[in-house]
Design a protein around this motif. Structure first.
Motif: not given
Length: 232
Positions: A160-163, A217-223
């Motif tokens: 998720i480096e670019h999220e 932070s949506g899916d990026a935060g969950i990841r």
């Protein structure tokens, strides 16, 4: 500092479903010391696949695979709330035993030596050297989505480096002076910018933290939370 509000939309990124095998889930405690946003953090951790308990019970805090320390509001208020439930001692004891801790927002800020906010100077937990202060920016608080500059070997930001991630804050640490003694212990610092460059996240052995709110932070935060849980 201003409590986070629910963002209107989250950036899209695909993530796999969290594990359904409760026996295989890592046990994570969200420290219930009076800070807001705890229920959002609990739900996000559950979505990321953890078995979650919201408590201040010392035995549960020390026994958990991971401890999440949330934080919204002013630096000095969070420090008073933490010390009132001996949260400072519990964090110290976990880290002394190599037990993982994750701080969020003001939960990251209080890990530094001091906070200076609205003329008030408050001693922090002192896990890292440095001062948290108001950002030099045309608009405060820094509220909304922002990108981050993560190190290539980051565990938290793997995949998720670019999220983009959701920030709500006016203060932050703008310098990082702690260096590891060996390559194996080198702290990994992620940066972001709003008016000036500031510390957006830190990975330092068992102690990690984010200035932004993964739970908003949506899916990026969950990841990101799943990456942390997988590392426990």
């Amino acid at each position: 500092m201003t409590a986070a509000t629910q963002p209107d939309a989250a950036p899209l990124t695909s993530t796999s479903s969290p594990t359904t095998d409760t026996a295989a889930r890592k046990a994570v405690v969200v420290l219930d010391y009076g800070s807001g946003n705890v229920h959002s953090a609990v739900k996000a951790l559950e979505s990321a696949g953890a078995e979650v308990e919201l408590t201040r019970d010392p035995d549960a805090v020390l026994a958990a695979d991971g401890l999440l320390v949330p934080g919204v509001g002013a630096f000095d208020a969070v420090m008073r709330q933490l010390t009132a439930v001996r949260g400072d001692e519990l964090i110290d004891r976990r880290l002394a035993g190599g037990r993982p801790v994750l701080g969020i927002c003001v939960g990251q800020q209080v890990l530094f030596e001091r906070g200076v906010e609205r003329g008030a100077e408050t001693e922090g937990l002192g896990q890292w050297p440095g001062i948290v202060r108001e950002l030099h920016a045309d608009r405060l608080p820094h509220m909304g989505w922002n990108t981050v500059d993560a190190p290539e070997d980051s565990v938290l930001f793997r995949g998720i480096e670019h999220e983009r991630f959701y920030f709500v804050h006016s203060c932050a640490a703008t310098e990082w002076t702690l260096e590891g003694r060996t390559e194996a212990t080198r702290p990994l610092v992620t940066w972001a910018e709003h008016g000036e460059r500031f510390v957006a996240a830190v990975e330092n052995g068992p102690l990690s933290a984010t200035q932004f709110h993964p739970e908003k932070s949506g899916d990026a935060g969950i990841r990101l939370l799943r990456n942390w849980i997988d590392s426990l």
